[in-house]
Design an enzyme around this catalytic site. Sequence first.
Site, PDB file in Angstrom:
ATOM      1  CG  HIS A  88      -0.652  -0.679   2.691  1.00 53.67           C
ATOM      2  ND1 HIS A  88      -0.085   1.134   2.734  1.00 53.67           N
ATOM      3  CD2 HIS A  88       0.380  -1.324   3.312  1.00 53.67           C
ATOM      4  CE1 HIS A  88       1.244   0.498   4.282  1.00 53.67           C
ATOM      5  NE2 HIS A  88       0.960  -0.536   4.941  1.00 53.67           N
TER       6      HIS A  88
HETATM    7  P1  TYD Z   1      -1.915  -2.610   7.690  1.00 60.27           P
HETATM    8  O1  TYD Z   1      -1.225  -1.359   8.247  1.00 60.27           O
HETATM    9  O2  TYD Z   1      -2.864  -2.695   6.619  1.00 60.27           O
HETATM   10  O3  TYD Z   1      -0.502  -3.734   7.797  1.00 60.27           O
HETATM   11  P2  TYD Z   1       0.768  -4.309   6.801  1.00 60.27           P
HETATM   12  O4  TYD Z   1       0.653  -2.512   5.747  1.00 60.27           O
HETATM   13  O5  TYD Z   1       1.895  -4.635   7.132  1.00 60.27           O
HETATM   14  O6  TYD Z   1       0.337  -5.377   6.012  1.00 60.27           O
HETATM   15  O7  TYD Z   1      -2.357  -2.822   8.986  1.00 60.27           O
HETATM   16  C1  TYD Z   1      -3.093  -4.102   9.306  1.00 60.27           C
HETATM   17  C2  TYD Z   1      -4.242  -4.127  10.103  1.00 60.27           C
HETATM   18  O8  TYD Z   1      -3.815  -3.443  11.782  1.00 60.27           O
HETATM   19  C3  TYD Z   1      -5.123  -2.680  10.122  1.00 60.27           C
HETATM   20  O9  TYD Z   1      -6.712  -3.062  10.582  1.00 60.27           O
HETATM   21  C4  TYD Z   1      -5.367  -2.030  10.695  1.00 60.27           C
HETATM   22  C5  TYD Z   1      -4.347  -2.088  12.011  1.00 60.27           C
HETATM   23  N1  TYD Z   1      -3.606  -1.102  12.539  1.00 60.27           N
HETATM   24  C6  TYD Z   1      -3.755  -0.498  13.661  1.00 60.27           C
HETATM   25  O10 TYD Z   1      -5.123  -0.365  13.581  1.00 60.27           O
HETATM   26  N2  TYD Z   1      -3.013   0.892  13.461  1.00 60.27           N
HETATM   27  C7  TYD Z   1      -1.385   0.759  13.202  1.00 60.27           C
HETATM   28  O11 TYD Z   1      -0.704   2.063  13.605  1.00 60.27           O
HETATM   29  C8  TYD Z   1      -1.506   0.053  12.102  1.00 60.27           C
HETATM   30  C9  TYD Z   1       0.062  -0.062  11.305  1.00 60.27           C
HETATM   31  C10 TYD Z   1      -2.058  -0.962  11.721  1.00 60.27           C
END
Ligand code: TYD
Length: 135
Positions: A49
Site C-alpha cells: 500500500h
Molecule cells: P496494515 O498497515 O494494513 O498492515 P501491513 O501494511 O503491514 O500489511 O495494518 C494491518 C491492520 O492493523 C489493519 O487492520 C489496521 C491495523 N493497524 C492499526 O490499528 N494501527 C496501526 O498503527 C497500524 C499500522 C495498523
Amino acid sequence: MDARIIELPKILDNRGNLSFVENNKQIPFEIKRTYWLYDVPGGESRGGHAYKENAEFIIALSGSFDVVLDDGKERKKFSLNRSYYGLYVPKGLWREMDNFSTNALALELGSTLYDKEDYVYDYDQFLKMKSHGEI
Ligand code: TYD
C-alpha cells in the site's frame, strides 16, 4: 526517490551495544506512532500500500527483511539486516515488505496517528493519483 538508509548512532560496549533515534534529528520528522511487526511466517509479505501523508522510519531491530519502494517511475529494494540502520520512507510511495527471516522484528516509526483513510491499497489507483499529483 527521496527514500534513504540512515546510519544510526552506535555506542559500542562490551556489555552490549546501544543505538537510538530522536525526533527531527536522526529521523527527519516528529514521531507520532510506533508499531512493530513480528512472528511473520516465512514467505509472507506485508505492506502492499501507499500512505498519502504518513512518513515512516523502519528499523530491522532483529533479523532481516526487504522493503521495496516504488514512486510510480522506479522501484528500489532496500535490504535491512542491522539494528543500527533505518530506512526513511517519505509519504506518497508504494511500499511492500517481504523476505522476512525467522524471528525478524520490524520497528516502524510513523509521522501520523493511524488513519485508515490515509491508505491507498490499490496499485493502479496509486499510479493514477501519482500521475495527477494527488499523492
Ligand atoms: P496494515 O498497515 O494494513 O498492515 P501491513 O501494511 O503491514 O500489511 O495494518 C494491518 C491492520 O492493523 C489493519 O487492520 C489496521 C491495523 N493497524 C492499526 O490499528 N494501527 C496501526 O498503527 C497500524 C499500522 C495498523
